[in-house]
Scaffold this motif. Structure first.
Motif, PDB file in Angstrom:
ATOM      1  N   TYR A   1       1.390  -7.042 -10.949  1.00  0.00           N
ATOM      2  CA  TYR A   1       1.936  -7.916 -11.980  1.00  0.00           C
ATOM      3  C   TYR A   1       2.525  -9.195 -11.382  1.00  0.00           C
ATOM      4  O   TYR A   1       2.400 -10.275 -11.966  1.00  0.00           O
ATOM      5  CB  TYR A   1       3.011  -7.178 -12.777  1.00  0.00           C
ATOM      6  CG  TYR A   1       2.465  -6.102 -13.676  1.00  0.00           C
ATOM      7  CD1 TYR A   1       1.904  -6.413 -14.907  1.00  0.00           C
ATOM      8  CD2 TYR A   1       2.505  -4.763 -13.294  1.00  0.00           C
ATOM      9  CE1 TYR A   1       1.395  -5.426 -15.738  1.00  0.00           C
ATOM     10  CE2 TYR A   1       1.997  -3.763 -14.107  1.00  0.00           C
ATOM     11  CZ  TYR A   1       1.449  -4.105 -15.325  1.00  0.00           C
ATOM     12  OH  TYR A   1       0.943  -3.124 -16.143  1.00  0.00           O
ATOM     13  N   LEU A   2       3.185  -9.052 -10.227  1.00  0.00           N
ATOM     14  CA  LEU A   2       3.847 -10.206  -9.636  1.00  0.00           C
ATOM     15  C   LEU A   2       2.857 -11.171  -9.006  1.00  0.00           C
ATOM     16  O   LEU A   2       3.107 -12.375  -8.959  1.00  0.00           O
ATOM     17  CB  LEU A   2       4.859  -9.746  -8.580  1.00  0.00           C
ATOM     18  CG  LEU A   2       5.995  -8.854  -9.108  1.00  0.00           C
ATOM     19  CD1 LEU A   2       6.884  -8.404  -7.962  1.00  0.00           C
ATOM     20  CD2 LEU A   2       6.817  -9.598 -10.142  1.00  0.00           C
ATOM     21  N   GLN A   3       1.753 -10.655  -8.512  1.00  0.00           N
ATOM     22  CA  GLN A   3       0.751 -11.502  -7.867  1.00  0.00           C
ATOM     23  C   GLN A   3      -0.646 -11.158  -8.400  1.00  0.00           C
ATOM     24  O   GLN A   3      -1.492 -10.638  -7.659  1.00  0.00           O
ATOM     25  CB  GLN A   3       0.806 -11.328  -6.343  1.00  0.00           C
ATOM     26  CG  GLN A   3       2.125 -11.760  -5.735  1.00  0.00           C
ATOM     27  CD  GLN A   3       2.162 -11.521  -4.242  1.00  0.00           C
ATOM     28  OE1 GLN A   3       1.417 -10.727  -3.699  1.00  0.00           O
ATOM     29  NE2 GLN A   3       3.049 -12.237  -3.567  1.00  0.00           N
TER      30      GLN A   3
ATOM     31  N   ALA B   1      -1.937   3.708 -12.376  1.00  0.00           N
ATOM     32  CA  ALA B   1      -1.373   2.548 -13.067  1.00  0.00           C
ATOM     33  C   ALA B   1      -1.136   1.402 -12.078  1.00  0.00           C
ATOM     34  O   ALA B   1      -0.945   1.623 -10.880  1.00  0.00           O
ATOM     35  CB  ALA B   1      -0.058   2.931 -13.746  1.00  0.00           C
ATOM     36  N   PRO B   2      -1.161   0.175 -12.555  1.00  0.00           N
ATOM     37  CA  PRO B   2      -0.850  -0.960 -11.682  1.00  0.00           C
ATOM     38  C   PRO B   2       0.559  -0.834 -11.107  1.00  0.00           C
ATOM     39  O   PRO B   2       1.467  -0.290 -11.745  1.00  0.00           O
ATOM     40  CB  PRO B   2      -0.941  -2.172 -12.625  1.00  0.00           C
ATOM     41  CG  PRO B   2      -1.788  -1.710 -13.761  1.00  0.00           C
ATOM     42  CD  PRO B   2      -1.513  -0.250 -13.925  1.00  0.00           C
TER      43      PRO B   2
ATOM     44  N   ALA C   1       6.089  -5.863 -18.031  1.00  0.00           N
ATOM     45  CA  ALA C   1       6.712  -4.556 -17.897  1.00  0.00           C
ATOM     46  C   ALA C   1       6.321  -4.005 -16.543  1.00  0.00           C
ATOM     47  O   ALA C   1       5.153  -3.848 -16.243  1.00  0.00           O
ATOM     48  CB  ALA C   1       6.235  -3.619 -19.002  1.00  0.00           C
ATOM     49  N   GLU C   2       7.307  -3.753 -15.702  1.00  0.00           N
ATOM     50  CA  GLU C   2       7.000  -3.268 -14.354  1.00  0.00           C
ATOM     51  C   GLU C   2       6.381  -1.887 -14.428  1.00  0.00           C
ATOM     52  O   GLU C   2       6.854  -1.004 -15.117  1.00  0.00           O
ATOM     53  CB  GLU C   2       8.287  -3.238 -13.527  1.00  0.00           C
ATOM     54  CG  GLU C   2       8.030  -2.861 -12.073  1.00  0.00           C
ATOM     55  CD  GLU C   2       9.287  -3.054 -11.243  1.00  0.00           C
ATOM     56  OE1 GLU C   2       9.621  -2.157 -10.480  1.00  0.00           O
ATOM     57  OE2 GLU C   2       9.922  -4.102 -11.395  1.00  0.00           O
ATOM     58  N   ALA C   3       5.292  -1.738 -13.718  1.00  0.00           N
ATOM     59  CA  ALA C   3       4.574  -0.465 -13.757  1.00  0.00           C
ATOM     60  C   ALA C   3       5.348   0.597 -13.010  1.00  0.00           C
ATOM     61  O   ALA C   3       6.008   0.326 -12.019  1.00  0.00           O
ATOM     62  CB  ALA C   3       3.185  -0.628 -13.131  1.00  0.00           C
ATOM     63  N   SER C   4       5.300   1.792 -13.522  1.00  0.00           N
ATOM     64  CA  SER C   4       5.905   2.910 -12.822  1.00  0.00           C
ATOM     65  C   SER C   4       5.092   3.218 -11.591  1.00  0.00           C
ATOM     66  O   SER C   4       3.877   3.202 -11.623  1.00  0.00           O
ATOM     67  CB  SER C   4       5.956   4.134 -13.732  1.00  0.00           C
ATOM     68  OG  SER C   4       4.660   4.487 -14.142  1.00  0.00           O
ATOM     69  N   GLN C   5       5.773   3.472 -10.497  1.00  0.00           N
ATOM     70  CA  GLN C   5       5.085   3.717  -9.251  1.00  0.00           C
ATOM     71  C   GLN C   5       5.016   5.210  -9.016  1.00  0.00           C
ATOM     72  O   GLN C   5       6.020   5.902  -9.054  1.00  0.00           O
ATOM     73  CB  GLN C   5       5.804   3.042  -8.088  1.00  0.00           C
ATOM     74  CG  GLN C   5       5.926   1.531  -8.281  1.00  0.00           C
ATOM     75  CD  GLN C   5       6.507   0.874  -7.056  1.00  0.00           C
ATOM     76  OE1 GLN C   5       6.214   1.249  -5.935  1.00  0.00           O
ATOM     77  NE2 GLN C   5       7.357  -0.096  -7.269  1.00  0.00           N
ATOM     78  N   CYS C   6       3.820   5.659  -8.770  1.00  0.00           N
ATOM     79  CA  CYS C   6       3.605   7.069  -8.527  1.00  0.00           C
ATOM     80  C   CYS C   6       3.080   7.230  -7.121  1.00  0.00           C
ATOM     81  O   CYS C   6       2.263   6.437  -6.668  1.00  0.00           O
ATOM     82  CB  CYS C   6       2.605   7.669  -9.528  1.00  0.00           C
ATOM     83  SG  CYS C   6       3.146   7.494 -11.238  1.00  0.00           S
ATOM     84  N   SER C   7       3.563   8.213  -6.418  1.00  0.00           N
ATOM     85  CA  SER C   7       3.095   8.447  -5.066  1.00  0.00           C
ATOM     86  C   SER C   7       1.657   8.921  -5.099  1.00  0.00           C
ATOM     87  O   SER C   7       1.222   9.590  -6.013  1.00  0.00           O
ATOM     88  CB  SER C   7       3.967   9.497  -4.381  1.00  0.00           C
ATOM     89  OG  SER C   7       3.918  10.714  -5.089  1.00  0.00           O
TER      90      SER C   7
END
Length: 436
Positions: free
Chosen positions: A76-78, A70-71, A417-423
């Motif tokens: 999203y910010l840039q 996922a992004p 919508a901020e993307a969930s960050q996955c390692s």
């Protein structure tokens, strides 16, 4: 057991693919047998790729790791002009699916040895005869290297149906080239100890296939009688934010306009000594704002279609809601009108406001001029944004003079919508290679 390759062998295979992508700039890339998507997670950062697809027969394994594609917040910010779509499918590489046809690059990394010999024939037909990619990278264990691997008895993985010698792999590859119109070059990763490389070859042998005729040769095979099979199940798809999306472009431009308008307004107010002057003219300011004005005047000279009214506003950073500068600023509330996205006129009551000419913002912020292309485009885009209030003639941004909260220079408040960050977890390798 201590690793005998540095970097580990699976990373060397992935790096081989990445180096190929850097040299050839494919736009459509598919990874067959993507497993836990570790190669895809690396390829997504190469933004020359516009479509990135993974296929694996084990849908549960794909689902466990797919959200790592996922992004992330910075996407999203840039957002950039690059476009990227990622799709993940559950399916067998021995079955045809029209969505995998005509790719620039298809990879099969340590996959073919998990198939039966009968399935290898079907795999060859599907990959080279039906998918017809421009380039294919196939890697598989080299059985001649196995005696050099400490503690290994038999195949490198319990699920391997075979492990080819160099001659067997080359025989299969050359047969594929003859049947389906490709050429191949042989290489590999995982060097043998000094003095033994020529005899045993690479630990993982690799064939790089190129279609004869390149993309033109691929397109010639696509006829109306092609099978439109849809045998794969779509598990995941995502479009990365791109400035080619008009909604995203509008939000980025609005965010930049509000940030720079507020910045110029506050700089002007800070340069005051605390005493107000009813004649709010830019000639009273010093430093950076005057420099911006000179730049904007040069911009105005080149903007042939700019009206005289807009040029007048360029010489007056702060005006009382578009009225004459001689108007008393202590005046009661007055009404400001604008047109919403539905073409309906709206209004609000404000006490005092600051009028910042769009031409000034356009010249002071290179990002605005780059993204919008022209002052007219910027004005047209902002008219549809509910967060930006323009003057009635659309030539200036209106800000409240007091009690205006600082606008953060990001897109967090723009509806993203901020993307969930996955390692980025490491792919589970073959049982033997986990320690290699």
């Amino acid at each position: 057991m201590d690793p005998i390759f540095s970097p580990p062998l699976h990373r060397q295979r992935h790096q081989f693919v990445i180096d190929f992508v850097k040299r050839n700039n494919p736009q459509k890339v598919a990874d067959l047998g993507c497993s836990e998507c570790s190669l895809l997670k690396k390829l997504k950062f190469h933004r020359e790729i516009e479509l990135l697809v993974g296929v694996d027969i084990d849908g549960a394994k794909v689902k466990r790791k797919m959200h790592g594609l996922a992004p992330i917040s910075t996407d999203y910010l840039q957002p950039s002009y690059d476009q990227l779509r990622i799709e993940l499918y559950q399916g067998s590489v021995t079955q045809k699916d029209v969505r995998l046809r005509g790719f620039d690059l298809v990879t099969s990394i340590e996959l073919i040895e998990h198939l039966t010999l009968a399935d290898v024939e079907r795999f060859s037909e599907v990959l080279f005869g039906y998918m017809t990619p421009v380039a294919v990278i196939v890697s598989t264990p080299n059985s001649e290297f196995n005696p050099l691997l400490p503690g290994l008895a038999g195949f490198r993985h319990s699920d391997h149906k075979f492990e080819w010698t160099k001659a067997e792999f080359q025989s299969w590859a050359l047969k594929v080239c003859l049947e389906y119109g490709y050429e191949v070059e042989f290489t590999g990763v995982g060097q043998a100890p000094p003095g033994q490389q020529e005899r045993v070859g690479f630990c993982s042998q690799i064939g790089v296939f190129h279609r004869l005729g390149g993309r033109d040769g691929c397109n010639m095979l696509f006829g109306d009688d092609a099978e439109d099979a849809f045998s794969y199940t779509l598990l995941y798809s995502i479009n990365y934010p791109s400035l080619r999306d008009n909604n995203i472009l509008r939000r980025v431009l609005a965010s930049e306009v509000l940030y720079w308008a507020e910045k110029l307004k506050r700089r002007w107010m800070e340069e005051k000594t605390g005493e107000r002057d009813d004649t709010y003219t830019l000639s009273q300011t010093e430093g950076g704002v005057e420099e911006c004005l000179r730049a904007s005047e040069r911009c105005m000279e080149m903007e042939e279609k700019q009206t005289a009214a807009c040029g007048a506003e360029m010489n007056n950073l702060v005006d009382h809601c578009g009225r004459g500068v001689s108007e008393h600023l202590e005046e009661e509330d007055e009404e400001v009108f604008w047109t919403n996205s539905q073409g309906q006129q709206e209004s609000c009551r404000v006490h005092r406001c600051v009028s910042v000419p769009l031409a000034l913002l356009w010249s002071c912020c290179p990002k605005l001029s780059t993204l919008s292309g022209s002052l007219g485009n910027l004005r047209r885009i902002l008219r549809d944004d509910p967060d930006v209030k323009l003057s009635q003639d659309g030539s200036a941004v209106l800000l409240q003079e007091q009690d205006l909260e600082e606008k953060d220079h990001d897109l967090e408040d723009s509806g993203y919508a901020e993307a969930s960050q996955c390692s980025d977890s490491v792919e589970q390798e073959e049982s033997w290679e986990a320690n290699v």
